[in-house]
Write an enzyme that holds these catalytic residues in place. Structure first.
Site, short mmCIF file in Angstrom:
data_model
loop_
_atom_site.label_atom_id
_atom_site.label_comp_id
_atom_site.label_asym_id
_atom_site.label_seq_id
_atom_site.Cartn_x
_atom_site.Cartn_y
_atom_site.Cartn_z
N CYS B 147 104.20 63.02 21.10
CA CYS B 147 103.51 62.48 22.28
C CYS B 147 102.25 63.23 22.70
O CYS B 147 101.32 62.60 23.20
CB CYS B 147 104.45 62.19 23.44
SG CYS B 147 105.54 63.49 23.88
N ARG B 182 96.90 75.47 16.23
CA ARG B 182 97.45 74.86 15.02
C ARG B 182 98.98 74.92 15.03
O ARG B 182 99.62 75.16 14.01
CB ARG B 182 96.86 75.49 13.75
CG ARG B 182 96.95 74.54 12.54
CD ARG B 182 96.53 75.21 11.24
NE ARG B 182 95.19 75.68 11.28
CZ ARG B 182 94.81 76.91 10.91
NH1 ARG B 182 95.70 77.77 10.46
NH2 ARG B 182 93.55 77.27 10.98
N SER B 183 99.55 74.69 16.22
CA SER B 183 101.01 74.66 16.32
C SER B 183 101.52 73.46 15.52
O SER B 183 100.79 72.48 15.31
CB SER B 183 101.43 74.52 17.79
OG SER B 183 101.05 73.26 18.28
N ASP B 205 92.96 78.71 14.44
CA ASP B 205 93.95 79.52 15.13
C ASP B 205 93.53 80.98 15.03
O ASP B 205 92.44 81.30 14.55
CB ASP B 205 95.39 79.24 14.67
CG ASP B 205 95.71 79.88 13.34
OD1 ASP B 205 94.85 80.55 12.74
OD2 ASP B 205 96.87 79.70 12.91
N PHE B 268 94.34 70.68 26.32
CA PHE B 268 95.72 70.23 26.47
C PHE B 268 96.66 71.39 26.82
O PHE B 268 97.86 71.19 26.99
CB PHE B 268 96.21 69.43 25.26
CG PHE B 268 96.35 70.18 23.97
CD1 PHE B 268 97.43 71.00 23.72
CD2 PHE B 268 95.39 70.05 22.97
CE1 PHE B 268 97.56 71.68 22.51
CE2 PHE B 268 95.51 70.72 21.77
CZ PHE B 268 96.60 71.54 21.54
#
Lengths: 311, 311
Positions: B147, B182-183, B205, B268
């Site tokens: 999401c 870059r999770s 990252d 975000f």
């Protein structure tokens, strides 16, 4: 396995013109008469003739009368005065260049402001350059924009280059746009319009490169122009979001190899300023704009009639 | 005379979320029951708690039931299995990180695919990375997108960064987008989604910079990743059309001074990754996205229910 298919799209002027046709037809239907445009062709130019034929056909299709007058250029002045005074004529256009010198400018300004469908009158230009939208103090009569620059603006709106989420007047903010043509009729007013909407415009002609921006002096409502002496055009090209060309020569070709992927490309010349390899680079490519220009011409005529009603 | 006012605009997530709320409310009204989401908070994280409260409120407003279960992390596995088997529970979400190691991944995959509103299941990720839209061969059941990346995509659509005139799958063609994060949950899938739509993505990252593009091998439907060893991030920033950050640290601030005018900016992270000076640079600036993410969560739940109906 790998395929070379254009990631971008070629968009035809007819697709965009169609969006305006319906609106124009509805507006004409509300009038009690059929508006009439007279086009003067005094140069035997085949491109002008072709454009006149398109205009004639579009006029017929959308509910206007169009009369093409082919004549000797020495008779043009007299005929323009007659048309200015003829109440049956609502719009006047001339296929320039006629003399190719200052006489053309005189003839342009001779066309009555009330019948100037192409928006060539100096007052309209002054308004454009100063971002003024009305011709009267009461702000009831809208100014007329020259139809080719207006067509380019409408095309950029359609293509999503104007960002509607941004405020009016900032919708090109941050965009870098190259305009290869600095004619008084198209290239320069177009650069000014785009700069007034927030873009950085590189205006290129055979002599030099100028940069048009909105500038900081908001009180003057006028774009700011600086020269970029010694600027290599080849270094600017890969940074442009939009490239617009109008070079009236069959031999001129824009260097596609320098264009970055995804660039929006518009050619308003009647010549093909790009080879087809541009399709492998362009995001959106509009190879010609004539049909949108004609739609803007008719839109201008309707606006002139509205202004007349307000007299 | 000159004024320094932002040419760009700040856009709140609530403005964008609202566009989806109405659609969601209509869809829920068509159901014969009130769908229920259970949220598991096992980490005492205040940001997680706040997000849970927002989710709860939004669920109430839009016609869903929401239950927050605060629990010891050692009990989470057992409780997830119970919720999987409980027919009254339609959607399950966990506020990660819980253990902050591989155990979290195990717990993610433990959530039943049919109740995985956040789209964290490996099958959904595999589909995302390979641009596969359905979970069944008959192509009747739509895959679920995680999401937060989905929220970013919807925001970019709203902002006009996706160009709708371009063909589906090419709507970011030519765009250069930086994603700082870059999770596995957000940054990497987001970079892949954007690359699959035609963008060049610089995935940043703390260790390195990777470039995600769609690549040439269209048969594999998979984006292409290359390392950019020695690449200076400061040289990339001024060339980016879009910059998206998600650095979970109150001390991190993105270098606004390097951002070019007109850039689209989205943060975000629950932390403020930009100082306010970004408003003088950004074209469109979205300082947080949580409300859109919640809307996507509910949209995913409705999609899961649709898929279940097709069983």
């Amino acid at each position: 396995m790998s395929k070379v298919l254009p990631a971008g799209r070629t968009i035809l002027a007819s697709t965009i013109a169609k969006l305006y046709s319906e609106e124009i037809v509805q507006q004409v239907a509300r009038l009690s008469f059929k508006p009439k445009i007279v086009g003067f062709l005094a140069n035997n130019d085949p491109a002008g003739k072709m454009y006149a034929n398109w205009t004639s056909k579009t006029c017929q299709d959308l509910g206007f009368n169009y009369e093409l007058k082919e004549l000797d250029r020495e008779d043009l002045e007299t005929e323009l005065i007659k048309a200015n005074n003829n109440d049956d004529v609502n719009g006047i256009m001339v296929y320039f260049p006629v003399f190719g010198d200052k006489q053309d400018q005189y003839l342009q300004q001779l066309i009555s402001m009330d019948k100037d469908v192409e928006g060539l009158n100096f007052l309209y230009y002054k308004n454009l350059y100063h971002n003024v939208r009305f011709i009267d103090e009461a702000q009831t009569k809208k100014s007329i924009l020259p139809c080719t620059p207006l067509a380019v603006v409408k095309i950029l709106e359609y293509l999503g280059v104007y960002n509607k989420i941004l405020r009016y007047g900032n919708r090109l903010y941050g965009k870098k746009i190259m305009v290869v043509n600095r004619s008084e009729i198209v290239g320069r007013p177009l650069a000014a319009l785009l700069a007034n909407d927030g873009a950085t415009v590189y205006s290129v002609d055979i002599n030099n490169i100028q940069q048009f921006t909105r500038g900081d002096d908001l009180s003057d409502h006028k774009h700011k122009v600086i020269e970029l002496p010694g600027q290599d055009i080849n270094e600017l090209i890969p940074n442009c979001d939009v490239i617009i060309t109008g070079v009236p020569s069959p031999n001129y070709k824009f260097p596609s190899e320098l264009v970055k992927f995804g660039t929006t490309i518009i050619n308003f010349s009647s010549e093909k300023n790009f080879n087809d390899d541009i399709k492998l680079k362009a995001g959106l490519y509009v190879p010609s704009i004539g049909k949108v220009t004609i739609a803007m011409l008719l839109r201008n005529l309707l606006r002139l009639l509205e202004n007349k009603n307000k007299n």
